[in-house]
Write an enzyme that holds these catalytic residues in place. Structure first.
Site, short mmCIF file in Angstrom:
data_model
loop_
_atom_site.label_atom_id
_atom_site.label_comp_id
_atom_site.label_asym_id
_atom_site.label_seq_id
_atom_site.Cartn_x
_atom_site.Cartn_y
_atom_site.Cartn_z
N TYR A 55 0.82 -1.22 0.00
CA TYR A 55 0.00 0.00 0.00
C TYR A 55 0.85 1.26 0.00
CZ TYR A 55 -4.16 -2.75 0.10
OH TYR A 55 -5.14 -3.62 -0.27
N GLN A 90 -15.34 1.62 -6.93
CA GLN A 90 -14.61 0.51 -6.31
C GLN A 90 -13.16 0.94 -6.07
OE1 GLN A 90 -15.70 -3.50 -8.30
NE2 GLN A 90 -16.06 -1.94 -9.85
N ASN A 91 -12.80 2.06 -6.66
CA ASN A 91 -11.41 2.51 -6.61
C ASN A 91 -11.08 3.14 -5.26
OD1 ASN A 91 -11.32 1.68 -9.24
ND2 ASN A 91 -11.62 3.73 -10.09
N ASP A 93 -8.45 5.18 -5.14
CA ASP A 93 -7.75 6.44 -5.43
C ASP A 93 -8.76 7.59 -5.27
OD1 ASP A 93 -8.20 5.40 -8.78
OD2 ASP A 93 -9.10 7.24 -7.99
N HIS A 108 -15.04 0.49 -1.53
CA HIS A 108 -13.91 -0.34 -1.11
C HIS A 108 -12.90 0.45 -0.32
CE1 HIS A 108 -14.70 -3.35 -4.63
NE2 HIS A 108 -15.56 -3.49 -3.65
N CYS A 116 -7.39 2.93 12.73
CA CYS A 116 -6.71 2.37 13.90
C CYS A 116 -7.50 1.16 14.41
CB CYS A 116 -6.64 3.44 15.01
SG CYS A 116 -5.99 2.80 16.57
N SER A 177 -14.21 -4.85 -14.53
CA SER A 177 -14.26 -6.18 -15.19
C SER A 177 -15.48 -6.96 -14.75
CB SER A 177 -13.00 -6.98 -14.83
OG SER A 177 -12.94 -7.16 -13.41
C1 BV8 Z 1 -17.71 -9.33 0.48
C2 BV8 Z 1 -9.73 -2.74 -2.24
C3 BV8 Z 1 -19.07 -10.32 2.10
C4 BV8 Z 1 -8.34 -2.99 -1.85
C5 BV8 Z 1 -10.79 -4.59 -3.39
C6 BV8 Z 1 -17.08 -16.46 -5.12
C7 BV8 Z 1 -18.09 -15.99 -5.96
C8 BV8 Z 1 -18.58 -14.69 -5.81
C9 BV8 Z 1 -18.06 -13.83 -4.83
C10 BV8 Z 1 -17.05 -14.31 -4.03
C11 BV8 Z 1 -16.57 -15.61 -4.16
N1 BV8 Z 1 -15.59 -15.77 -3.24
C12 BV8 Z 1 -15.46 -14.63 -2.52
C13 BV8 Z 1 -16.35 -13.74 -2.98
C14 BV8 Z 1 -16.57 -12.38 -2.49
C15 BV8 Z 1 -15.46 -11.47 -2.98
C16 BV8 Z 1 -15.35 -11.53 -4.49
O1 BV8 Z 1 -16.17 -10.98 -5.20
N2 BV8 Z 1 -14.29 -12.21 -4.95
C17 BV8 Z 1 -14.10 -12.32 -6.40
C18 BV8 Z 1 -12.61 -12.21 -6.70
C19 BV8 Z 1 -14.71 -13.63 -6.88
N3 BV8 Z 1 -15.86 -10.13 -2.59
C20 BV8 Z 1 -15.53 -9.69 -1.37
O2 BV8 Z 1 -14.87 -10.31 -0.58
C21 BV8 Z 1 -16.13 -8.35 -0.99
N4 BV8 Z 1 -16.73 -8.47 0.30
O3 BV8 Z 1 -18.21 -10.02 -0.36
O4 BV8 Z 1 -18.12 -9.33 1.77
C22 BV8 Z 1 -19.41 -10.15 3.51
C23 BV8 Z 1 -20.72 -10.38 3.89
C24 BV8 Z 1 -21.05 -10.24 5.21
C25 BV8 Z 1 -20.09 -9.87 6.14
C26 BV8 Z 1 -18.78 -9.64 5.73
C27 BV8 Z 1 -18.42 -9.78 4.41
C28 BV8 Z 1 -15.06 -7.27 -0.87
C29 BV8 Z 1 -14.45 -7.00 -2.22
C30 BV8 Z 1 -13.51 -5.80 -2.11
C31 BV8 Z 1 -12.10 -6.25 -2.20
N5 BV8 Z 1 -11.23 -5.08 -2.28
N6 BV8 Z 1 -10.01 -3.51 -3.42
C32 BV8 Z 1 -7.40 -2.49 -2.89
O5 BV8 Z 1 -7.81 -1.83 -3.87
O6 BV8 Z 1 -6.21 -2.76 -2.66
S1 BV8 Z 1 -11.25 -5.30 -4.83
C33 BV8 Z 1 -10.41 -4.66 -6.16
O7 BV8 Z 1 -11.06 -5.21 -7.30
C34 BV8 Z 1 -10.52 -3.18 -6.35
O8 BV8 Z 1 -11.38 -2.53 -5.46
C35 BV8 Z 1 -11.06 -3.08 -7.76
O9 BV8 Z 1 -11.72 -1.90 -8.01
C36 BV8 Z 1 -11.96 -4.22 -7.71
C37 BV8 Z 1 -12.62 -4.64 -8.96
O10 BV8 Z 1 -11.68 -4.67 -9.99
P1 BV8 Z 1 -11.91 -3.66 -11.21
O11 BV8 Z 1 -12.05 -2.29 -10.66
O12 BV8 Z 1 -13.02 -4.18 -12.06
O13 BV8 Z 1 -10.52 -3.76 -11.93
P2 BV8 Z 1 -10.06 -4.93 -12.91
O14 BV8 Z 1 -8.58 -4.80 -13.06
O15 BV8 Z 1 -10.65 -6.22 -12.48
O16 BV8 Z 1 -10.75 -4.54 -14.31
C38 BV8 Z 1 -10.34 -3.36 -14.96
C39 BV8 Z 1 -11.34 -3.15 -16.08
O17 BV8 Z 1 -11.06 -1.90 -16.70
C40 BV8 Z 1 -11.22 -4.22 -17.17
O18 BV8 Z 1 -12.54 -4.64 -17.53
C41 BV8 Z 1 -10.58 -3.47 -18.35
O19 BV8 Z 1 -11.10 -3.90 -19.60
C42 BV8 Z 1 -11.01 -2.06 -18.08
N7 BV8 Z 1 -10.05 -1.05 -18.58
C43 BV8 Z 1 -8.68 -1.11 -18.57
N8 BV8 Z 1 -8.19 0.03 -19.12
C44 BV8 Z 1 -9.26 0.81 -19.45
C45 BV8 Z 1 -10.44 0.12 -19.10
N9 BV8 Z 1 -11.66 0.63 -19.34
C46 BV8 Z 1 -11.72 1.86 -19.90
N10 BV8 Z 1 -10.64 2.58 -20.25
C47 BV8 Z 1 -9.40 2.08 -20.04
N11 BV8 Z 1 -8.33 2.82 -20.41
#
Ligand code: BV8
Length: 234
Positions: A55, A90-91, A93, A108, A116, A177
């Site tokens: 981070y 979701q960002n 930043d 997020h 803390c 995504s």
């Molecule tokens: C929760 C913060 C429940 C930290 C992040 C199985 C099935 C379904 C769900 C789950 C599962 N197993 C676990 C889960 C739940 C899990 C989840 O969804 N996992 C996924 C991987 C399957 N989710 C969680 O755990 C969430 N919490 O469910 O809690 C709960 C219930 C009760 C009580 C307690 C808890 C929490 C999720 C948050 C995690 N933290 N980030 C950090 O940033 O360091 S997630 C991280 O991914 C970021 O936040 C990011 O924003 C997010 C999503 O990614 P994207 O933003 O979509 O980025 P990505 O790279 O994937 O895609 C980029 C896109 O941009 C692409 O499509 C590309 O084509 C496009 N692009 C690229 N360049 C450009 C562009 N578009 C336009 N112009 C460009 N130039």
């Protein structure tokens, strides 16, 4: 068309052209780090030094990043639009805010804030954080963490988000995504419980692309200003 309530979901893709890495693209963060090691509470408990370094590097990146034309177009829309415009990002930043957007929910969390573990105080912190850093509020050392939502943790302000999704008449998803829930499920929620026009603006089709009534593909810095101009001219 006079949409009364616009909800815009953004992901890492809207900040890609500002030089901040995405997660799942070819050289994305999750291709260089194992998300279990740096974006889960278990990973932080296992190796807090490594997670702070991850981070700290992203905070340093953010200090050099500037909003791009997509962030600026959304800020322009919020200012000019008679109805309300909410950005749910979701960002972690702050490029939407740097571009002038005010109505932003960071579901997020935020890279520029820390929390803390002892007194739960959330405060602004834009520099490095270390395992022995002391909380400015309660003085306890060793319990500070980035104020970001890790996998397995509950995203922030979900009730407000679902209220906004239920009442919106335009839902736009930009630069995500569609792989991370619950954000990836918002478009299905709007289709099932809402009445909004649904639009995806992305570089490539997201996992949920088939759920959108309209999809446009290309860089956000081109698609978003053009889409906002269309809305403002309509
Ligand atoms: C929760 C913060 C429940 C930290 C992040 C199985 C099935 C379904 C769900 C789950 C599962 N197993 C676990 C889960 C739940 C899990 C989840 O969804 N996992 C996924 C991987 C399957 N989710 C969680 O755990 C969430 N919490 O469910 O809690 C709960 C219930 C009760 C009580 C307690 C808890 C929490 C999720 C948050 C995690 N933290 N980030 C950090 O940033 O360091 S997630 C991280 O991914 C970021 O936040 C990011 O924003 C997010 C999503 O990614 P994207 O933003 O979509 O980025 P990505 O790279 O994937 O895609 C980029 C896109 O941009 C692409 O499509 C590309 O084509 C496009 N692009 C690229 N360049 C450009 C562009 N578009 C336009 N112009 C460009 N130039």
């Amino acid at each position: 068309m006079g949409y009364g309530h616009i909800v815009i979901l953004t992901g890492a893709g809207i900040s890609a052209e500002s030089g901040l890495g995405t997660f799942r693209d070819k050289d994305g963060l999750w291709t260089r780090y194992n998300l279990e090691d740096v974006a889960t509470p278990e990973g932080f408990a296992r190796n807090p030094v490594f997670v702070h370094e991850f981070y700290n590097a992203r905070r340093a990146n953010l200090r050099d990043a500037r909003p791009n034309a997509a962030h600026e177009a959304l800020a322009r829309l919020e200012t000019a639009w008679p109805g309300d415009v909410l950005i749910v990002t979701q960002n972690v930043d702050d490029l939407h805010e740097q571009a002038g957007s005010r109505n932003v929910i960071h579901m997020h969390g935020e890279l520029s804030r820390i929390r803390c573990g002892a007194c739960e105080t959330v405060s602004e912190h834009r520099h490095d954080l270390f395992v022995d850093s002391e909380c400015a509020d309660c003085g306890v050392a060793g319990t500070l963490r980035p104020h970001v939502v890790w996998f397995g943790e509950m995203p922030l302000r979900m009730e407000e988000i679902f209220t906004a999704l239920d009442e919106c008449d335009l839902f736009v998803s930009i630069g995500t995504s569609g792989t991370v829930y619950p954000a990836a499920g918002f478009v299905a929620h709007v289709r099932r419980f809402g009445h909004a026009r649904t639009v995806e603006l992305n570089l490539d089709p997201s996992e949920g692309h088939s759920l959108f009534a309209e999809t446009r593909y290309g860089p956000a810095s081109e698609l978003v200003p053009a889409f906002v101009d269309e809305l403002l001219k309509a």
